[in-house]
Design an enzyme around this catalytic site. Structure first.
Site, short mmCIF file in Angstrom:
data_model
loop_
_atom_site.label_atom_id
_atom_site.label_comp_id
_atom_site.label_asym_id
_atom_site.label_seq_id
_atom_site.Cartn_x
_atom_site.Cartn_y
_atom_site.Cartn_z
N THR A 149 13.49 -4.61 -0.73
CA THR A 149 12.02 -4.24 -1.07
C THR A 149 11.85 -2.94 -0.28
OG1 THR A 149 11.73 -5.93 1.00
CG2 THR A 149 11.27 -6.70 -1.23
N LYS A 176 19.45 -8.45 2.51
CA LYS A 176 18.33 -7.58 2.46
C LYS A 176 17.37 -7.69 3.67
CE LYS A 176 14.59 -7.82 1.36
NZ LYS A 176 12.94 -8.23 2.31
N THR A 187 12.10 -11.64 7.72
CA THR A 187 12.11 -11.47 6.37
C THR A 187 13.37 -10.95 5.73
OG1 THR A 187 10.72 -10.99 4.56
CG2 THR A 187 10.96 -9.45 6.26
N GLU A 266 11.90 -0.74 9.34
CA GLU A 266 11.16 0.27 8.54
C GLU A 266 10.74 1.38 9.34
OE1 GLU A 266 9.12 -3.28 5.39
OE2 GLU A 266 8.25 -2.92 7.59
N ASN A 390 3.76 -0.57 5.84
CA ASN A 390 2.92 -2.09 5.89
C ASN A 390 1.54 -1.91 5.49
OD1 ASN A 390 5.22 -4.26 6.53
ND2 ASN A 390 5.68 -2.52 7.96
#
Length: 395
Positions: A149, A176, A187, A266, A390
């Site tokens: 993602t 992932k 996640t 991220e 995000n």
């Protein structure tokens, strides 16, 4: 005795495993978004899941099976989490599997999803995409890209384990994860495949032994998602097995995947190991280490390359463990900045500590001085890119 050797390749190099990834129309940029893992013989399967109370439909679907069931197919999609979709979410999974042209070949098929929460699966796209699969394909690279993602890069590993009796087995993983990463999984999805002849009970035991020091010891942002899954599939093709070797090989794979995930936080540029030493209890060591890996103030200090030991000490104190500032020692790698109530933060020491924080990875050591219990948690810095990613995640 046994030897664990890293080897080149993907999970498709493990005997009896097939996989691929394609673009099924879920991602607007044309990237892969649907993949599968298939074995020509049913596998023992064990899994651990998120501790978020709102578990996604794929997790509920898995848990609807009786314990110790076998499977030979896992379908994995990105862009849509199939979470907070109620009973319809599970019904959609069953509808999908019953609509596949190759459904007669499947034994207790499973699904795993990642992406945006709160949307039903686009069944037409998924059915059409899955029906284009070649179940004899061996493309671990395509699969690794299909499950991404916000990941900056695919995450894979592969090892061969040589046993004392001359036999050997392989074990590898594809994973992932980059955001919503918090102890108690994240996640993140991780699929571990092996041709070891490992019994279900040993798989489950090994997963539970290793999860606390690997996936449950990492944090990117302190958020725990709805879909988090670590799944182990074992087809027994090698006919080789040693319990101690399997537990250690699984730990190596899980630790490697966990470190790849936290390094890909991220927008992250730094990975920090928060080692809490000599706490009064194991629970205190775990609580303090995880508090440090979760702290937004600590993470932003790492981003700014600021060796602010005050934030470290304050976070330990706020974690409510037994502690005493006159016994506490804080170090950045081997640079001591606080020593049992004495501030060691002169200009020279600050410069040395700052150099440590300019590195891509390092250790922050906190010696509590009240016992002999230790734990290491892993975290990363948190900067502008995290907010950017995000803020528009659904687009």
């Amino acid at each position: 005795m046994f030897t664990i050797l890293p080897i080149q390749g993907y999970i498709d190099q493990i005997d009896g495993f097939f996989c691929d990834g394609i673009h099924a129309g879920l991602k607007p940029n044309g990237n892969n978004d649907l993949g599968f893992i298939y074995t020509n013989e049913p596998c023992n399967v064990a899994a651990i899941f998120t501790e978020n109370r709102f578990q996604a439909a794929p997790l509920k679907h898995f848990l609807s099976h009786k314990e110790e069931f076998k499977t030979n197919f896992v379908l994995i999609n990105s862009k849509n989490a199939n979470a907070l979709t109620g009973k319809k979410g599970v019904e959609d999974i069953n509808t999908l599997f019953s609509s596949l042209d190759f459904k007669e070949k499947l034994v207790n098929p499973l699904m795993s999803s990642t992406g945006v929460i709160g949307n039903r699966l686009p069944l037409e796209k998924l059915i059409a995409g899955a029906n284009s699969f070649d179940l004899s394909a061996k493309s671990g690279e395509n699969l690794s890209k299909a499950i991404m993602t916000t990941d900056a890069y695919p995450k894979t590993s592969l090892y061969e384990v040589k046993l004392e009796d001359g036999k050997s087995f392989k074990i590898g993983a594809v994973a992932k994860g980059a955001g919503m990463i918090n102890p108690n999984l994240a996640t993140m999805l991780c699929f571990i495949c092996t041709d070891a002849a490992v019994p279900y009970s040993d798989m489950k035991e090994a997963l539970n032994i290793n999860k606390e020091t690997t996936f449950n010891a990492i944090s990117v942002d302190g958020d725990t998602s709805t879909n988090d899954t670590v799944m182990v599939l074992a087809n027994g093709k090698s006919k080789a097995y040693d319990k101690d070797a399997f537990i250690e090989a699984l730990r190596v794979v899980m630790h490697e995947m966990a470190m790849l995930i936290v390094a890909d936080g991220e927008g992250a540029k730094k990975v920090a190991a928060f080692e809490v030493r000599n706490a009064a209890t194991k629970e205190d060591a775990i609580k303090a280490a995880k508090a440090l890996s979760n702290s937004l103030l600590v993470k932003t200090a790492l981003f700014g390359e600021d060796p602010n030991f005050g934030r470290i000490a304050s976070t330990i104190g706020a974690s409510q463990i037994a502690c005493d500032d006159e016994k506490l020692v804080i170090s950045y790698n081997d640079i001591v900045v606080f020593d049992k109530g004495e501030i060691c933060f002169d200009k020279e020491t600050e410069e040395k500590a700052s150099k440590v924080l300019k590195q891509n990875s390092y250790k922050i050591i906190c010696d509590i001085g009240l016992g002999n219990c230790s734990f290491i948690a892993y975290g990363c810095d948190l900067g502008y890119k995290y907010v950017e990613i995000n803020a528009d995640y659904r687009s």
